[in-house]
Design a protein around this motif. Structure first.
Motif, PDB file in Angstrom:
ATOM      1  N   UNK A   1       2.460 -20.731 -96.549  1.00  0.00           N
ATOM      2  CA  UNK A   1       2.698 -19.470 -96.207  1.00  0.00           C
ATOM      3  C   UNK A   1       1.689 -18.652 -95.371  1.00  0.00           C
ATOM      4  N   UNK A   2       2.129 -18.073 -94.494  1.00  0.00           N
ATOM      5  CA  UNK A   2       1.243 -17.252 -93.368  1.00  0.00           C
ATOM      6  C   UNK A   2       0.211 -16.278 -94.277  1.00  0.00           C
ATOM      7  N   UNK A   3      -0.647 -16.248 -93.751  1.00  0.00           N
ATOM      8  CA  UNK A   3      -1.819 -15.050 -94.399  1.00  0.00           C
ATOM      9  C   UNK A   3      -1.040 -13.765 -94.469  1.00  0.00           C
ATOM     10  N   UNK A   4      -1.247 -12.848 -95.605  1.00  0.00           N
ATOM     11  CA  UNK A   4      -0.791 -11.665 -95.820  1.00  0.00           C
ATOM     12  C   UNK A   4      -2.082 -10.710 -95.644  1.00  0.00           C
ATOM     13  N   UNK A   5      -1.598  -9.342 -94.872  1.00  0.00           N
ATOM     14  CA  UNK A   5      -2.742  -8.797 -94.479  1.00  0.00           C
ATOM     15  C   UNK A   5      -2.979  -7.657 -95.860  1.00  0.00           C
ATOM     16  N   UNK A   6      -4.158  -7.250 -95.866  1.00  0.00           N
ATOM     17  CA  UNK A   6      -4.659  -6.633 -97.094  1.00  0.00           C
ATOM     18  C   UNK A   6      -3.646  -5.276 -97.544  1.00  0.00           C
ATOM     19  N   UNK A   7      -3.121  -4.498 -96.417  1.00  0.00           N
ATOM     20  CA  UNK A   7      -2.183  -3.494 -96.873  1.00  0.00           C
ATOM     21  C   UNK A   7      -0.893  -3.990 -97.419  1.00  0.00           C
ATOM     22  N   UNK A   8      -0.492  -5.041 -96.807  1.00  0.00           N
ATOM     23  CA  UNK A   8       0.780  -5.708 -97.166  1.00  0.00           C
ATOM     24  C   UNK A   8       0.569  -5.972 -98.607  1.00  0.00           C
ATOM     25  N   UNK A   9      -0.429  -6.834 -98.900  1.00  0.00           N
ATOM     26  CA  UNK A   9      -0.804  -7.375-100.269  1.00  0.00           C
ATOM     27  C   UNK A   9      -0.924  -6.342-101.097  1.00  0.00           C
ATOM     28  N   UNK A  10      -1.425  -5.128-101.133  1.00  0.00           N
ATOM     29  CA  UNK A  10      -1.261  -3.918-101.926  1.00  0.00           C
ATOM     30  C   UNK A  10       0.098  -3.422-102.141  1.00  0.00           C
ATOM     31  N   UNK A  11       0.781  -3.393-101.130  1.00  0.00           N
ATOM     32  CA  UNK A  11       2.046  -2.733-101.364  1.00  0.00           C
ATOM     33  C   UNK A  11       3.074  -3.483-101.944  1.00  0.00           C
ATOM     34  N   UNK A  12       2.818  -4.881-101.816  1.00  0.00           N
ATOM     35  CA  UNK A  12       3.680  -5.953-102.462  1.00  0.00           C
ATOM     36  C   UNK A  12       3.027  -6.995-103.541  1.00  0.00           C
ATOM     37  N   UNK A  13       1.847  -6.478-104.082  1.00  0.00           N
ATOM     38  CA  UNK A  13       1.459  -7.398-104.770  1.00  0.00           C
ATOM     39  C   UNK A  13       2.231  -7.827-106.048  1.00  0.00           C
ATOM     40  N   UNK A  14       2.910  -7.309-106.770  1.00  0.00           N
ATOM     41  CA  UNK A  14       3.742  -7.620-107.764  1.00  0.00           C
ATOM     42  C   UNK A  14       4.717  -8.702-107.253  1.00  0.00           C
ATOM     43  N   UNK A  15       5.412  -8.676-105.916  1.00  0.00           N
ATOM     44  CA  UNK A  15       6.245  -9.824-105.485  1.00  0.00           C
ATOM     45  C   UNK A  15       5.337 -10.904-105.218  1.00  0.00           C
ATOM     46  N   UNK A  16       4.320 -10.836-104.661  1.00  0.00           N
ATOM     47  CA  UNK A  16       3.122 -11.864-104.354  1.00  0.00           C
ATOM     48  C   UNK A  16       2.952 -12.607-105.649  1.00  0.00           C
ATOM     49  N   UNK A  17       2.698 -11.798-106.686  1.00  0.00           N
ATOM     50  CA  UNK A  17       2.417 -12.643-107.977  1.00  0.00           C
ATOM     51  C   UNK A  17       3.688 -13.173-108.505  1.00  0.00           C
ATOM     52  N   UNK A  18       4.869 -12.817-108.412  1.00  0.00           N
ATOM     53  CA  UNK A  18       6.115 -13.478-108.692  1.00  0.00           C
ATOM     54  C   UNK A  18       6.265 -14.454-108.121  1.00  0.00           C
TER      55      UNK A  18
END
Length: 82
Positions: A1-18
């Motif tokens: 997976x390509x890197x996720x920027x900090x703002x995107x990680x904050x707003x999609x953390x649940x999906x990333x963890x899933x």
């Protein structure tokens, strides 16, 4: 997976963890200002358990374990066995 920027990680953390939990991603890199800053990886689920003696009875150590030390040393150093 390509890197996720900090703002995107904050707003999609649940999906990333899933995605990590479901095994869809093995790791997710979180970047700050385009530079990798953190890695999201799954927790080890395997129990560490008892490690000492895990191979007990699977092999036998000979009484003369040091008998071939010189030969092994030569092989590691690029020499040939005698």
């Amino acid at each position: 997976m390509h890197p996720v920027n900090m703002l995107q990680a904050k707003s999609t953390l649940s999906r990333l963890v899933e995605a990590i939990e479901q095994g869809h991603e093995r790791e997710i890199i979180i970047a700050r200002n385009g530079r990798p800053a953190a890695k999201l990886v799954p927790m080890d689920t395997a129990s560490a358990g008892q490690r000492i003696g895990v191979a007990k009875g699977l092999f036998e150590v000979p009484d003369n374990i040091d008998a071939h030390n010189d030969e092994v040393s030569r092989l590691f150093m690029g020499g040939t066995a005698a």
